[in-house]
Enzyme design. Structure first.
Site, short mmCIF file in Angstrom:
data_model
loop_
_atom_site.label_atom_id
_atom_site.label_comp_id
_atom_site.label_asym_id
_atom_site.label_seq_id
_atom_site.Cartn_x
_atom_site.Cartn_y
_atom_site.Cartn_z
CG MET A 1 67.94 45.70 37.15
SD MET A 1 66.48 47.00 36.17
CE MET A 1 64.89 45.25 37.31
CD GLU A 2 63.03 41.56 35.77
OE1 GLU A 2 63.63 42.18 34.49
OE2 GLU A 2 61.55 41.95 35.88
CG ASP B 348 64.53 48.16 34.85
OD1 ASP B 348 63.81 48.69 35.67
OD2 ASP B 348 64.44 46.97 34.78
CD GLU B 349 64.54 44.81 32.10
OE1 GLU B 349 65.26 43.53 30.84
OE2 GLU B 349 63.86 44.33 32.88
CB VAL B 350 60.02 50.96 29.21
CG1 VAL B 350 58.64 50.90 29.47
CG2 VAL B 350 60.41 51.72 30.61
#
Lengths: 552, 552
Positions: A1-2, B348-350
């Protein structure tokens, strides 16, 4: 979640927030910059900032032994041990070069012959080194630096160039993995592109303790800035302690603790001088003077509500003789307290509402034949102030409105361009009228935004306006402005540095120094160096410094 | 030339800049908020922050004499001098109340009878005071505070409520112009609206020295936050020193200096416990793990360029048994090092690009019947990690994607909602599926903008989503997140405080505490109090504190 990857989501979030917010108008969505993580590499120019005008770094490395290396006055220098400014600078730069090593006892061993740099010899060439002077707008900051075994030589006509060269020399030295101090043989010829390279600090919206100002002066020297534009008083508070009118700060400062005494001011001016930095105070009028009125009766215009005074006050009252007597005495004092040849007189953002309400002002307007043109009254006032300051043998800088309104200005007046819209047009107009100008508009650093906004400041080209060669010569520099609405000692340093460094290089280095990637590589190192020297400069992006800030 | 009045000009300036900029795409114009200068006044609730649930302040003032006033265990309390947590808190709050006065020797004289407050008696009511426990999600933080002459009484079932009450008591004390310490007779009943009130710190993008973390824990206690969400590792660096796998930080940290040793972690956890703060570490996978790969062979998926390995690596390799053996051992260690009942597992964000390129992964997908649906592979991986952590007897928090992708979650899983767009819809969905949730989306404090953005954070209403009463009960709090791309020890504190304070009050106080003007009046004072206690919280707007930050 950057955050970097998610700016689109955030835009939508603002919309959602607006829908769910009950208590205030939602702000407009924030356009966040999608930040690509820059690749950090080595610049061929190492960690130099700002980049010198001409630079040759050779592959041959020399070593410096802290216990033996000396900064000394070189043969034939017109400055010697009697020059306190240089003596102080030698000690300071010795500390900057060696003082932060974790391995201070390394490098004491005898080095192989022909590999050691023993001295930096500083040679001032001009008969008058200007060692005891204050710097001014024409000060010569040029220097030549030659690093060869066994001694490096720094030549400059004046001490001001020597100061800049010492900074550059200190930036050439680096530590290897074994804690040895190394420098490459190098040849540097350097001088600034623009003469006026300023930082504006605002001590009225928030008081800045002396230490914050001094720390900032250090950082300015590390970035070759040479003007502190001290916006010392304004509507909110009057921290300048006047000897002639002690009630100005007595009643107009936030508290008795929030004051700059004559000693404080002297200290700032001297500390700056030792670093080749001018201190230009700004006493802005006739607007921005609410705090002045607290300690000086009848200075401000009483506002009227119909036939009666409303109890509130407007700009300086321009129709009373007492106003000009007061200003004469005040500026006489200021002229002697601040040695610089220039005073900044402000002159921006005058609100006419109060003047319009006041029947005495109306009558005066009629007498003077101004009709209902209050800009004429403003010009009348400013003209008188300029004359007062001229009589005190000072030059002046004014915000652009003073020029825009056609006030008669001395030919050596400097007009500061600050209004963001179409500032290039304003630069053309001001220089077209033959006035010297400095640029602040694109460098309002109090405006913060997410991400690497230093690139925005870096990419400004100050001469990118329409005008003749002669006009371009009238553009003598610029200022990075950190207005104080949201800034005090808690956040000043990281908010200003290294963002202002971008402006520093733009104003010092050649026009063609515009490679953002190379700048990033150098600035990352320069920022870590500032940190090591006690400046809490914030990071440019992800990463680390060998010496992190510890005491915060 | 103040920024506030000129936002329109600046918008145009950006356009002008775009035209004159040669070296990079100009950023989008910044929509600056036009800031009206707020009028600072007195709140009827003084400087209390966050506002207690029920509060009665009476006009009668009592005086406290520093030399006589005591914080003591009251009659009938189940905690006594053996409770180190309270003993430590008594000393701390004595210092906060009296330690910063300039006039410490005042008020030693005998006071008129009936006007002095002699003691604060702290009475823990429950048989188990929980003095030696760690706080947890169900910890009782309620307290009652009664200030009457000659003693004030603070009652709480558990030490956690006592800690919150001590903070409130310290906020009730003020100094008059003569340096006397005063408190009004008051009655307060207080308890938090939400159980989970967190701050996220990111120590991977930039390392934060221990001191920064401890300072932040102090500030959290001043704002009644109770969770430090420690985003301890990520792509950029792995500062957590593992006992089982020392190479993770040995190779994955920035340098040997940028590491949290087991002692450091212990210190953070204990320091937090003494302030009633839980420490929830986040070990995010399978994405965000580049730094893990440096010290753990074969952990990450090798990416392919056609038929050959490209040399770069993707997310954790989900097809190897060794991956799960490693994770089992690592999370076993983490579960014992961090006492909290929850671990944050990220998720998150894979990015699937690398998995797609790898022929072994493709083959595994076929064997498992996943086809080309890489989300299934991701779920497969995460399911196994959740099972591993469950076996270690820990609960888990995950970012919302894990829920969105339909991974089977234990009923006590907490889903953290972070994606800005339509987060209210996500809250409905998560709670509709019966899961507990916490909200981060509107509180990404690393996104900075010009002006008073605290109002934006303050105006969020966490329960403003569509759902049943039962669903609303599943919303247990939120987190203010300060991601570390542009934050390190140089700017962390002023960037986080007092902006996070707005989130703190939203999560503690009643739903109807929404008056921005009253909040401003209290928060200005609260910010100055934080400053006095050593937190470099930045200013909200123009003004001053009696005790300015000096050492910065």
């Amino acid at each position: 979640m950057e955050p970097a990857r998610l700016f689109l989501g955030l835009l939508c979030a603002s919309a959602a927030l607006a829908a769910s917010s009950l208590h205030q108008r939602a702000p407009p969505p924030e356009p966040l910059l999608l930040e690509e993580e820059p690749e950090l590499g080595e610049s061929p120019s190492g960690s130099l900032w700002p980049l010198p005008r001409s630079l040759r770094i050779l592959p041959r490395q020399l070593q410096l032994a802290p216990a033996r290396f000396e900064l000394v006055h070189g043969p034939g220098s017109t400055a010697g041990p009697g020059c306190a400014l240089l003596q102080d600078a030698f000690r300071r730069y010795y500390e900057y070069i060696f003082g932060y090593s974790k391995w201070q006892n390394q490098g004491q061993r005898q080095l192989p012959a022909g590999t050691e740099l023993l001295q930096l010899q500083v040679i001032i060439g001009s008969k008058d080194s200007e060692c005891d002077n204050y710097p001014n707008i024409t000060s010569n900051e040029a220097y030549q630096l030659s690093v060869t075994e066994p001694v490096a030589v720094l030549k400059a006509e004046k001490v001001w160039g020597a100061l800049r060269g010492l900074e550059t020399f200190s930036q050439l030295v680096y530590e290897d993995d074994y804690g040895s101090f190394l420098i490459n043989e190098s040849e540097i010829t350097d001088y600034p592109r623009f003469a006026h390279r300023g930082i504006l600090l605002d001590t009225s919206r928030h008081f800045l303790p002396l230490k914050s100002i001094l720390t900032n002066l250090d950082a300015m020297a590390f970035n070759k800035f040479n003007v502190l534009h001290w916006h010392i008083v304004d509507d909110h508070s009057f921290p300048y302690q006047s000897i002639t009118f002690p009630e100005l700060s007595g009643k107009g400062s936030y508290t008795y603790d929030h004051i700059y005494t004559p000693t404080d001011v002297r200290l700032v001016v001297d500390y700056a001088r030792l670093r080749g930095i001018r201190v230009i105070p700004e006493f802005d009028s006739p607007g921005h003077t609410q705090s002045w009125g607290k300690g000086q009766k009848d200075l401000l215009t009483p506002c009227f509500n119909g036939e009666h005074q409303s109890g509130s006050y407007g700009p300086v009252n321009p129709i009373l003789n007492t106003t000009y007597h007061f200003m004469t005495d005040l500026f006489k004092e200021i002229s002697s307290v601040f040695p610089d040849a220039y005073i900044h007189l402000g002159g921006d953002e005058v609100d006419f509402t109060c003047w319009k309400s006041n029947p005495d002002v109306t009558e005066f307007m009629m007498q003077q034949g101004f009709g209902i043109d209050y800009a004429k009254l403003e010009s009348y006032y400013i003209q008188k102030i300029l004359d007062i300051v001229s009589s005190a043998h000072k030059g002046y800088i004014v915000w652009q409105e003073v020029f825009d309104k056609g006030v008669k200005l001395k030919p050596d007046t400097i007009v500061e361009v600050w209004i963001g819209s179409w500032y290039t047009v304003e630069l053309s107009r001001v220089t077209g009228a033959g006035f010297t100008t400095i640029l602040a508009a694109p460098w309002y650093l109090d405006y913060i935004s997410y991400g690497q906004d230093w690139k925005k400041y870096y990419s400004v080209e100050p001469l990118n306006f329409i005008g003749s060669e002669k006009q371009k010569k009238l553009m003598i520099g610029g200022e990075a402005c950190l207005w104080g609405e949201f800034v005090d000692a808690t956040n000043l340093t990281p908010r200003l540095w290294p963002r202002a460094s971008a402006v520093g290089e733009r104003l010092w280095s050649s026009e063609n120094v515009t490679n953002i990637k190379d700048a990033y590589n150098r600035l990352v190192k320069h920022r870590c160096r500032m940190l090591r020297r006690g400046i809490a400069a914030e990071p440019l992006f992800v990463g680390y410094c060998d010496h992190e800030a510890r005491g915060l």
